[in-house]
Design a protein around this motif. Structure first.
Motif, PDB file in Angstrom:
ATOM      1  N   ILE A  58      -2.948 -39.160  33.487  1.00 50.91           N
ATOM      2  CA  ILE A  58      -2.964 -40.014  32.284  1.00 50.91           C
ATOM      3  C   ILE A  58      -3.235 -39.173  31.042  1.00 50.91           C
ATOM      4  N   GLN A  59      -4.233 -38.287  31.130  1.00 50.22           N
ATOM      5  CA  GLN A  59      -4.594 -37.455  29.979  1.00 50.22           C
ATOM      6  C   GLN A  59      -3.468 -36.495  29.614  1.00 50.22           C
ATOM      7  N   HIS A  60      -2.811 -35.945  30.624  1.00 54.29           N
ATOM      8  CA  HIS A  60      -1.665 -35.049  30.390  1.00 54.29           C
ATOM      9  C   HIS A  60      -0.556 -35.801  29.658  1.00 54.29           C
ATOM     10  N   ALA A  61      -0.252 -36.999  30.140  1.00 58.52           N
ATOM     11  CA  ALA A  61       0.792 -37.795  29.510  1.00 58.52           C
ATOM     12  C   ALA A  61       0.420 -38.161  28.071  1.00 58.52           C
ATOM     13  N   LEU A  62      -0.836 -38.527  27.867  1.00 57.33           N
ATOM     14  CA  LEU A  62      -1.300 -38.902  26.531  1.00 57.33           C
ATOM     15  C   LEU A  62      -1.134 -37.744  25.554  1.00 57.33           C
TER      16      LEU A  62
END
Length: 398
Positions: A58-62
């Motif tokens: 999720i953090q990577h995508a964000l």
């Protein structure tokens, strides 16, 4: 006597054997429970690591989602790092934008879907600036976890109630009298300063410390008796150097391009304007004036005003929303009148040394930051305002 001793020896042997059986049973049970505890601990550790890996997805995508307005380009596979999987083009059902990665031996897959809870939204057409990220992580031991996050955009906030960018060599500001007001406290249109719920912003925001000093320094254009007229974030006068550099000209062009002539945009020649309205709170409008303009009288409106040249606000002019001046701005109410803007005024950076003032403020002129008035603009034309993506909500699915 010997018979008795033999009988006692037999009894002792039976007792010893029984005790050994009991001890072996206890030992076996202990080993079994230890094994179960180790297995449970390993499963818990693996599950925790898998959930952390899913969250990392999720953090990577964000971090990979660029600044912007809506998420249409992301949903259609137009953002680098989110190819359509398993094939192009992305359609929101069988083919979706998908980001992959790994961390500490765990692999993750983050899939993008549109939040289609709003009327007229489709799988690839975002209206409410909200998308859903589902990240699934799998570990080397077969453990897996799935988390879901709703992704939105940070609200657009102007640097100040008045934004005055530029090098102090090219920026001049004049303040006349003590009746004007520049208020950075969030205000609901028509109500007192601070009636809004958002945090205050600076009354005046500059982009150079030298410009700030020219306004509030020992020999600044703002006298000590006028300090109370400029309020907002921090102490009075609320004048600060902003770390946010806003391209005022580009923002104006974005808005002009998004408006539809005759529907939510009107283009006017240079001149004096005193009647309206130019848009309402329900149907805000972009008014683009292709030259110098004076706005006065009972003219009111909601939305955006873009003036390509010099701008004068006076009389009882009242506007709710965003005012963009690409030339010099003169904001005066006049005797008995109060020219008001609820929202924000943005002035284009001057890059030449001339004799005119980039900002003139006086009489009863009033600029009041209003998040409510600005929201009518950002909701209507979100793609003009580029902001970062953020997590709105998050939950573990498995």
């Amino acid at each position: 006597m010997k018979t008795i001793l033999r009988n006692e020896r037999g009894l002792t042997l039976a007792i010893v054997l029984m005790m050994m059986v009991v001890l072996l049973s206890i030992t076996g049970a202990g080993l079994l429970f230890s094994s179960l505890n180790l297995k449970a601990s390993a499963n818990l550790k693996g599950g925790t690591a898998a959930m952390q890996a899913a969250d990392a997805g999720i953090q990577h995508a964000l971090a990979a989602i660029p600044v912007g307005g809506d998420f249409d380009s992301l949903l259609t596979g137009g953002v680098s790092g989110f190819p359509c999987y398993p094939a192009s083009p992305c359609n929101g059902s069988s083919n979706k934008p998908t980001l992959t990665g790994s961390i500490n031996g765990y692999s993750y897959t983050a899939v993008v879907e549109n939040d289609t809870t709003v009327v007229n939204e489709t799988a690839t057409n975002d209206i409410n600036t909200t998308v859903i990220l589902t990240s699934t992580a799998t570990g080397p031991n077969g453990s897996n976890r799935k988390v879901r996050a709703y992704i939105g955009r940070f609200p657009w906030i102007p640097p100040g109630a008045i934004y005055l960018p530029g090098d102090p060599n090219y920026i001049e500001a004049t303040f006349n009298g003590n009746s004007f007001g520049i208020r950075g406290g969030d205000t609901i249109p028509g109500l007192p300063e601070g009636s809004g719920s958002k945090s205050p912003i600076p009354g005046i925001a500059t982009t150079y410390s030298g410009t700030t000093t020219e306004i509030v320094g020992p020999s600044g254009s703002l006298s000590s008796s006028q300090y109370g007229a400029v309020t907002g974030q921090g102490s009075n006068p609320s004048v600060s150097t902003s770390s946010t550099i806003l391209d005022v000209y580009q923002l104006a062009q974005n808005l002009i391009a998004l408006g539809v002539e005759g529907v939510d945009k009107q283009t006017l020649d240079h001149g004096n304007y005193s009647s309206g309205p130019w848009g309402t709170s329900v149907s805000p409008m972009i008014t683009h004036i292709t030259g110098d303009a004076t706005m006065t009288g009972s003219l009111t409106g909601w939305g955006v005003v873009i003036v390509d040249g010099d701008m004068t606000l006076k009389g009882s002019f009242t506007f709710n929303g965003l005012v963009i001046c690409l030339g010099d701005a003169d904001i005066n109410g006049g005797a008995g009148d109060t020219a008001k803007v609820y929202g924000s005024v943005l002035i284009r950076e001057s890059t030449s040394n001339d004799s005119s003032d980039e900002l003139r403020m006086g009489d009863n002129g009033s600029i009041r930051y209003s998040s409510q008035a600005l929201q009518t603009v950002t909701d209507k034309w979100p793609n003009a305002f580029f902001t970062n993506a953020k997590i709105v909500a998050w939950n573990e699915m498995m």
